[in-house]
Design an enzyme around this catalytic site. Sequence first.
Site, PDB file in Angstrom:
ATOM      1  N   PRO A  23       0.732  -1.160   0.011  1.00 33.80           N
ATOM      2  CG  PRO A  23      -0.112  -1.139   2.153  1.00 33.80           C
ATOM      3  CD  PRO A  23       0.626  -1.910   1.303  1.00 33.80           C
ATOM      4  CB  ALA A  57      -3.043   3.974   4.424  1.00 29.50           C
ATOM      5  CD  GLN A 100      -1.602  -0.329   5.223  1.00 29.11           C
ATOM      6  OE1 GLN A 100      -1.642   1.116   4.925  1.00 29.11           O
ATOM      7  NE2 GLN A 100      -0.865  -0.882   5.556  1.00 29.11           N
ATOM      8  CE1 TYR A 182       0.233   7.867   9.691  1.00 29.04           C
ATOM      9  CE2 TYR A 182       0.708   5.849   8.819  1.00 29.04           C
ATOM     10  CZ  TYR A 182       0.805   7.239   8.777  1.00 29.04           C
ATOM     11  OH  TYR A 182       1.397   7.750   7.723  1.00 29.04           O
ATOM     12  NE  ARG A 229       3.441  -2.879   6.108  1.00 29.11           N
ATOM     13  CZ  ARG A 229       3.696  -2.051   5.172  1.00 29.11           C
ATOM     14  NH1 ARG A 229       2.682  -1.686   4.682  1.00 29.11           N
ATOM     15  NH2 ARG A 229       5.017  -1.606   4.689  1.00 29.11           N
ATOM     16  CG  LEU A 300      15.893  -0.171   1.692  1.00 28.49           C
ATOM     17  CD1 LEU A 300      17.081   0.402   2.418  1.00 28.49           C
ATOM     18  CD2 LEU A 300      15.768   0.683   0.319  1.00 28.49           C
ATOM     19  NE  ARG A 323      10.276   5.694  -0.365  1.00 29.35           N
ATOM     20  CZ  ARG A 323       9.858   5.419   0.955  1.00 29.35           C
ATOM     21  NH1 ARG A 323       9.738   4.002   1.149  1.00 29.35           N
ATOM     22  NH2 ARG A 323       9.564   6.385   1.771  1.00 29.35           N
TER      23      ARG A 323
END
Length: 364
Positions: A23, A57, A100, A182, A229, A300, A323
Amino acid sequence: MTHLFSPISLRQLQLKNRIVVAPMCQYSAENGQATSWHQIHLGHLALSGASLLFIEATAVEERGRISAGDLGLYSDATEKALADVLSAVRRHSSMPFAIQLAHAGRKASTRVPWEGGHSVPVNEGGWIGSAPSALPFADGGEAPEALDKAGLRRVRAAFVATAKRAARLGIDAFELHAAHGYLLHQFLSPLSNRREDEYGGSLENRMRFPLEVFEAIRAALPDQPFGVRVSATDWVDGGWDVDQTVAFAQALKQRGCDFIDVSSGGLSSLQKIAVGPGYQVPFASRIRNETGIPTIAVGLITEPEQAEGILASGEADMVALARGMLYDPRWPWHAAAKLGAQVDAPPQYLRSQPREHKHLFKKE
């Protein structure tokens, strides 16, 4: 067969490989409603060859948005807008969708990232966030509203209502967002949860509200693939850590959780993160090995051989790219070519495969 391109099941959901599109907040909704940007964004990712596509999200109530540009699913208007986007994408892709379910808590009411991401005060059109305790995220920020019992009931009901809306839209899998600082992460961490009632103090108490939310959604969607998550650590001394995350994962497993999506950080500006290739994979590995619950590794993961190694060594069951998938929206194609596997592609693109990889594509 490679591990990365082997199938996996989440309850009744059959996934063709272990590559997940994570997400990614787009900050491009209007009044919580999906727009043409979401159709473009989700549309091209749905042609990537991954096995599962997470919608960003998605706020369960208006005040739970990170920014005014956040996607929501808390009203008939937001439901219709997302339905229109999903309908358009599904005409050209059979990729399953996951959602999500999120609430920003004290990290609500900010500018979008390309406008600095700073907090927006009420007198400039912002709003007051909700949190376990009246502690602002950043020094000098406006303090959030500490949720009372009625507020807890409201938020819990909002999560359930959004999950039901998502189910009506035919969403295939669900994820509860309890990471990145969050709202539900705020309840878990002793850095942000200073309550003195049954929802604060001990680990059992700090886990109580996130577990109640999970239980309520699971009761509403008893048969759907449903995971969580987590941020495995706050990267701050005295904060949420891996030991507590393992205990949380064990409690979730007992309540019917199907997977843990393992990230880290996001709760405190004091975090000190040792970033490097696959730097969060050891967290996913420990949770998987100590609880037996399937995990998704993130962070990564950029090279096909790296992803294959994570799965082959039993550190995780799936890998999620964010990403990296934006930078290379055909990452699964290129991974399949490197590893000698096959991947789905739409018929319009079948002639694009290189001559040396003439068996790369399977027609969707």
